[in-house]
Structure formats: structure tokens, C-alpha cells
Design an enzyme around this catalytic site. Structure first.
Site, PDB file in Angstrom:
ATOM      1  N   HIS A 135       0.808  -1.221   0.000  1.00 57.85           N
ATOM      2  CA  HIS A 135       0.000   0.000   0.000  1.00 57.85           C
ATOM      3  C   HIS A 135       0.844   1.276   0.000  1.00 57.85           C
ATOM      4  CE1 HIS A 135       0.940   0.946   4.194  1.00 57.85           C
ATOM      5  NE2 HIS A 135       0.972  -0.372   4.344  1.00 57.85           N
ATOM      6  N   HIS A 144      12.612  -1.039 -12.668  1.00 58.49           N
ATOM      7  CA  HIS A 144      12.457  -2.497 -12.820  1.00 58.49           C
ATOM      8  C   HIS A 144      12.448  -3.133 -11.433  1.00 58.49           C
ATOM      9  CE1 HIS A 144      13.719  -6.381 -15.158  1.00 58.49           C
ATOM     10  NE2 HIS A 144      12.838  -6.641 -14.207  1.00 58.49           N
TER      11      HIS A 144
HETATM   12  C1  LIG Z   1      24.607  -5.997  -7.536  1.00 58.00           C
HETATM   13  C2  LIG Z   1      25.037  -6.359  -8.936  1.00 58.00           C
HETATM   14  C3  LIG Z   1      24.318  -5.414  -9.929  1.00 58.00           C
HETATM   15  C4  LIG Z   1      26.537  -6.109  -8.976  1.00 58.00           C
HETATM   16  O1  LIG Z   1      27.042  -6.480 -10.211  1.00 58.00           O
HETATM   17  P1  LIG Z   1      28.598  -6.228 -10.522  1.00 58.00           P
HETATM   18  O2  LIG Z   1      28.905  -4.783 -10.321  1.00 58.00           O
HETATM   19  O3  LIG Z   1      28.858  -6.829 -11.869  1.00 58.00           O
HETATM   20  O4  LIG Z   1      29.332  -6.992  -9.357  1.00 58.00           O
HETATM   21  P2  LIG Z   1      30.226  -8.341  -9.413  1.00 58.00           P
HETATM   22  O5  LIG Z   1      29.443  -9.470  -9.981  1.00 58.00           O
HETATM   23  O6  LIG Z   1      31.525  -7.967 -10.062  1.00 58.00           O
HETATM   24  O7  LIG Z   1      30.461  -8.639  -7.891  1.00 58.00           O
HETATM   25  C5  LIG Z   1      31.300  -7.818  -7.087  1.00 58.00           C
HETATM   26  C6  LIG Z   1      31.344  -8.423  -5.693  1.00 58.00           C
HETATM   27  O8  LIG Z   1      30.064  -8.230  -5.063  1.00 58.00           O
HETATM   28  C7  LIG Z   1      29.477  -9.490  -4.708  1.00 58.00           C
HETATM   29  N1  LIG Z   1      28.047  -9.406  -5.038  1.00 58.00           N
HETATM   30  C8  LIG Z   1      27.516  -9.053  -6.231  1.00 58.00           C
HETATM   31  N2  LIG Z   1      26.181  -9.053  -6.164  1.00 58.00           N
HETATM   32  C9  LIG Z   1      25.845  -9.435  -4.912  1.00 58.00           C
HETATM   33  C10 LIG Z   1      24.616  -9.632  -4.254  1.00 58.00           C
HETATM   34  N3  LIG Z   1      23.453  -9.414  -4.890  1.00 58.00           N
HETATM   35  N4  LIG Z   1      24.626 -10.018  -2.959  1.00 58.00           N
HETATM   36  C11 LIG Z   1      25.791 -10.219  -2.313  1.00 58.00           C
HETATM   37  N5  LIG Z   1      27.022 -10.052  -2.896  1.00 58.00           N
HETATM   38  C12 LIG Z   1      27.046  -9.670  -4.180  1.00 58.00           C
HETATM   39  C13 LIG Z   1      30.200 -10.513  -5.574  1.00 58.00           C
HETATM   40  O9  LIG Z   1      30.162 -11.787  -4.974  1.00 58.00           O
HETATM   41  C14 LIG Z   1      31.561  -9.917  -5.652  1.00 58.00           C
HETATM   42  O10 LIG Z   1      32.227 -10.184  -4.423  1.00 58.00           O
HETATM   43  P3  LIG Z   1      33.826 -10.392  -4.364  1.00 58.00           P
HETATM   44  O11 LIG Z   1      34.419  -9.091  -4.833  1.00 58.00           O
HETATM   45  O12 LIG Z   1      34.081 -10.689  -2.922  1.00 58.00           O
HETATM   46  O13 LIG Z   1      34.130 -11.530  -5.283  1.00 58.00           O
HETATM   47  C15 LIG Z   1      24.689  -7.816  -9.344  1.00 58.00           C
HETATM   48  O14 LIG Z   1      25.532  -8.732  -8.707  1.00 58.00           O
HETATM   49  C16 LIG Z   1      23.243  -8.206  -9.027  1.00 58.00           C
HETATM   50  O15 LIG Z   1      22.885  -8.614  -7.897  1.00 58.00           O
HETATM   51  N6  LIG Z   1      22.396  -8.076 -10.058  1.00 58.00           N
HETATM   52  C17 LIG Z   1      20.983  -8.432  -9.974  1.00 58.00           C
HETATM   53  C18 LIG Z   1      20.579  -9.213 -11.225  1.00 58.00           C
HETATM   54  C19 LIG Z   1      19.117  -9.572 -11.181  1.00 58.00           C
HETATM   55  O16 LIG Z   1      18.495  -9.727 -10.143  1.00 58.00           O
HETATM   56  N7  LIG Z   1      18.520  -9.690 -12.345  1.00 58.00           N
HETATM   57  C20 LIG Z   1      17.105  -9.987 -12.445  1.00 58.00           C
HETATM   58  C21 LIG Z   1      16.605  -9.614 -13.818  1.00 58.00           C
HETATM   59  S1  LIG Z   1      14.922 -10.023 -14.012  1.00 58.00           S
END
Ligand SMILES: CC(C)(COP(=O)(O)OP(=O)(O)OC[C@H]1O[C@@H](n2cnc3c(N)ncnc32)[C@H](O)[C@@H]1OP(=O)(O)O)[C@@H](O)C(=O)NCCC(=O)NCCS
Length: 208
Positions: A135, A144
Site C-alpha cells: 500500500h 524495474h
Molecule cells: C549488484 C550487482 C548489480 C553487482 O554487479 P557487478 O557490479 O557486476 O558486481 P560483481 O558481480 O563484479 O560482484 C562484485 C562483488 O560483489 C558481490 N556481489 C555481487 N552481487 C551481490 C549480491 N546481490 N549479494 C551479495 N554479494 C554480491 C560478488 O560476490 C563480488 O564479491 P567479491 O568481490 O568478494 O568476489 C549484481 O551482482 C546483481 O545482484 N544483479 C541483480 C541481477 C538480477 O536480479 N537480475 C534480475 C533480472 S529479471
């Protein structure tokens, strides 16, 4: 012309096509990037944004932008609206949308999503599969909300923000525009505009 043009030809487009079909709407063409497959769920795919203009000149007036990336969806919607297209909504008959909720134009609401009383969802936003918006939430433009994300009451989400899959947000939180929240996060405090944050509890990346 009653038939729709759908911009996009990827996985998100497939879901949106099925939503539109479930609503009884007919998509005539998809407009995809160069190198897209020739068909998307049996609908012919035209390659290149120039087809948005060409189809308008052929009399198509209704469009849905089925692109997951907030910035690209926003840009292509602006282009289409300047040409006189009307943005359609794609709302699953299996979503629950409160009669008091305000839903903008060009919005996608997937199956299992719930949008509760007096919530607002801005133009071009996506409320993905099984997400819940409680709500009085205010969701901005081209946001998104990924699958299985849960927003408690009175949460505000700024324009073009992205909430990753399975995010949980407690009441009264403000998430700034263009913020990115990582998958599986639990948001207990406000998130700055343009920030990336994730974790349980979610922390801004620079504070990690
Ligand atoms: C947050 C996010 C955008 C970061 O992406 P990024 O900048 O490419 O980050 P990386 O993958 O390089 O990860 C960097 C560090 O953060 C950590 N990390 C990334 N996302 C995380 C998350 N959601 N929760 C916890 N840790 C996370 C990685 O394990 C990595 O840790 P390390 O340095 O100790 O190895 C991405 O991980 C994410 O969660 N995207 C969501 C995707 C999604 O839900 N899509 C749905 C579409 S419908």
C-alpha cells in the site's frame, strides 16, 4: 490500427508477448536489434530501430517497449511517443492489482505480482513475476522491480532504479533514482540516487 508493435525480441519480450496475448491483444511485429532471431514466439522480428518509424508511417499507433534495461526502454519509448505512438500496458490477468492503485502507461505487470491499495506505478515500469508492491508505495518512471521482490508499505523508488531478484524492502524506505539493488538484498535504510547497494542488510558498495 489495432495491432501492436512490440520493441524487443529477447527473453523479456517473450514474457510480454504472452502477457499481451493473455489480454487478447495481438502483436503484429517485434522490432529487435541487428542480429536478432527472425521470429520471437512466432512473431516476425524486424531488425533495427528505424522500423519503429516505418511502422508508424504504415498506420501502427500502439506500441509496447519490451526491453529489460531501464535506460534503453526509456529512450525508445521517448522516440516512439515523439512519433505519436500510444504506449500500451501488458498486465497479466494473473496479477492482482488494487482498484485504487494508479498504473501509468507502457507498464508490464507479470503473473503473480500484487500491487496493493493506493500504490502508484509510473510509466514504463516493470513489476516482474511474483513481485509485491504494498500500500501507498510510489514507483517512479522506468523502474524495474525484479521477480519475487517485496516492497512493504510506503516505499518510494526513484526513476530508472533497478531492484534485483528477491529484494526485500522494509516500510517507508526511499530508494533514489538510478539506484541498483543487488539480488537477494534486504533494504533497511534509504539508498542514495545512483548508488549500487546489496547484501543483508543492503549496504552501498563504497561502504562494503
Ligand atoms: C549488484 C550487482 C548489480 C553487482 O554487479 P557487478 O557490479 O557486476 O558486481 P560483481 O558481480 O563484479 O560482484 C562484485 C562483488 O560483489 C558481490 N556481489 C555481487 N552481487 C551481490 C549480491 N546481490 N549479494 C551479495 N554479494 C554480491 C560478488 O560476490 C563480488 O564479491 P567479491 O568481490 O568478494 O568476489 C549484481 O551482482 C546483481 O545482484 N544483479 C541483480 C541481477 C538480477 O536480479 N537480475 C534480475 C533480472 S529479471
Amino acid at each position: 490500427m489495432k495491432e501492436l508493435v512490440l520493441v524487443g525480441a529477447g527473453g523479456h519480450a517473450k514474457v510480454c508477448i504472452e502477457l499481451l496475448r493473455a489480454m487478447g491483444k495481438h502483436v503484429a511485429f517485434c522490432v529487435g536489434a541487428k542480429g536478432s532471431p527472425q521470429q520471437c514466439l512466432g512473431i516476425p522480428v524486424l531488425e533495427g530501430d528505424e522500423h519503429i518509424t516505418r511502422l508508424r508511417s504504415q498506420g501502427y499507433t500502439r506500441i509496447f517497449i519490451a526491453i529489460g534495461c531501464n535506460q534503453i526502454r526509456n529512450r525508445l519509448a521517448d522516440l516512439a511517443m515523439k512519433q505519436g505512438y500510444v504506449l500500451e500496458n501488458a498486465i497479466s490477468p494473473r496479477a492482482v492489482v488494487s482498484p485504487s492503485a494508479k498504473i501509468g502507461h507502457g507498464v508490464a505487470v507479470m503473473a503473480g505480482a500484487v500491487i496493493n491499495a493506493d500504490a502508484t506505478v509510473g510509466d514504463l515500469s516493470i513489476v516482474n513475476t511474483g513481485a509485491s508492491i504494498d500500500h501507498d508505495c510510489i514507483i517512479g518512471r522506468a523502474v524495474h522491480i525484479s521477480p519475487q521482490t517485496a516492497l512493504a508499505g510506503n516505499v518510494q523508488v526513484g526513476d530508472s532504479a533497478f531492484l534485483g531478484i528477491g529484494t526485500t524492502v522494509v516500510p517507508e524506505i526511499v530508494i533514489g533514482h538510478n539506484a541498483v539493488i543487488g539480488a537477494g538484498s534486504v533494504v533497511l535504510s534509504h539508498i542514495l540516487a545512483g548508488a549500487t547497494a546489496f547484501g543483508v542488510p543492503a549496504k552501498h558498495i563504497e561502504n562494503k
